[in-house]
Design a protein around this motif. Structure first.
Motif, PDB file in Angstrom:
ATOM      1  N   LYS A  90       0.841  -1.206   0.000  1.00 45.31           N
ATOM      2  CA  LYS A  90       0.000   0.000   0.000  1.00 45.31           C
ATOM      3  C   LYS A  90       0.872   1.251   0.000  1.00 45.31           C
ATOM      4  N   THR A  91       0.416   2.286  -0.725  1.00 46.27           N
ATOM      5  CA  THR A  91       1.144   3.545  -0.736  1.00 46.27           C
ATOM      6  C   THR A  91       1.054   4.209   0.621  1.00 46.27           C
ATOM      7  N   LEU A  92       1.819   5.272   0.824  1.00 44.47           N
ATOM      8  CA  LEU A  92       1.872   5.921   2.133  1.00 44.47           C
ATOM      9  C   LEU A  92       0.520   6.507   2.525  1.00 44.47           C
ATOM     10  N   SER A  96      -8.437   2.806   1.208  1.00 43.31           N
ATOM     11  CA  SER A  96      -8.954   1.538   0.698  1.00 43.31           C
ATOM     12  C   SER A  96     -10.238   1.709  -0.108  1.00 43.31           C
ATOM     13  N   HIS A  97     -10.952   2.799   0.072  1.00 42.20           N
ATOM     14  CA  HIS A  97     -12.191   3.013  -0.681  1.00 42.20           C
ATOM     15  C   HIS A  97     -11.913   3.518  -2.094  1.00 42.20           C
ATOM     16  N   VAL A  98     -10.847   4.277  -2.276  1.00 46.29           N
ATOM     17  CA  VAL A  98     -10.576   4.913  -3.564  1.00 46.29           C
ATOM     18  C   VAL A  98      -9.383   4.291  -4.288  1.00 46.29           C
ATOM     19  N   ASN A  99      -8.331   3.937  -3.553  1.00 46.90           N
ATOM     20  CA  ASN A  99      -7.104   3.448  -4.171  1.00 46.90           C
ATOM     21  C   ASN A  99      -7.124   1.923  -4.273  1.00 46.90           C
ATOM     22  N   ALA A 100      -6.960   1.435  -5.490  1.00 47.53           N
ATOM     23  CA  ALA A 100      -6.933  -0.011  -5.712  1.00 47.53           C
ATOM     24  C   ALA A 100      -5.512  -0.533  -5.558  1.00 47.53           C
ATOM     25  N   LEU A 101      -5.417  -1.801  -5.161  1.00 46.50           N
ATOM     26  CA  LEU A 101      -4.143  -2.502  -5.131  1.00 46.50           C
ATOM     27  C   LEU A 101      -3.932  -3.131  -6.506  1.00 46.50           C
ATOM     28  N   PRO A 102      -2.763  -3.711  -6.791  1.00 47.76           N
ATOM     29  CA  PRO A 102      -2.544  -4.279  -8.125  1.00 47.76           C
ATOM     30  C   PRO A 102      -3.562  -5.347  -8.529  1.00 47.76           C
ATOM     31  N   ASP A 103      -4.129  -6.068  -7.563  1.00 41.77           N
ATOM     32  CA  ASP A 103      -5.095  -7.122  -7.898  1.00 41.77           C
ATOM     33  C   ASP A 103      -6.546  -6.714  -7.661  1.00 41.77           C
TER      34      ASP A 103
END
Length: 109
Positions: A90-92, A96-103
């Motif tokens: 996860k970025t700094l 979790s609602h807006v930023n997606a992880l690679p999968d």
């Protein structure tokens, strides 16, 4: 050589006198400048800030709070090495609602 010294001193004295006159003239009009900036602050700047606040508030009211659809683009969310904090994925400033992880997005139960 002495004439050159007297000439340079005369030039310096006249330049200093002109500068002093300019500064005293600016000080005489300083009161008007203060009034002008005070009026501009209260009649232009503060209402401008208020209009910007109202615009932001109204846009937030009509904003959708649904999670955007996840599209696995290959050029986004590239992790060539782990982040030095948390789980490393996860970025700094991860949200979790807006930023997606690679999968994909994190699931919330």
């Amino acid at each position: 050589m002495a004439a050159l010294g007297r000439f340079s001193q005369a030039v310096m004295r006249s330049a200093f006198a002109a500068q002093t006159r300019q500064l005293s003239a600016a000080a005489a009009h300083g009161e008007q400048g203060v009034k002008t900036w005070k009026l501009l602050s209260f009649l232009v700047a503060l209402p401008g800030v208020g209009v910007c606040m109202l615009n932001t508030f109204l846009k937030a009211q009509h904003h959708s709070h649904d999670q955007p659809e996840f599209v696995p683009y290959t050029h986004l969310r590239i992790r060539s090495k782990r982040f030095p904090w948390g789980d490393g994925n996860k970025t700094l400033f991860h949200n979790s609602h807006v930023n997606a992880l690679p999968d994909g997005y994190e699931s919330h139960e």
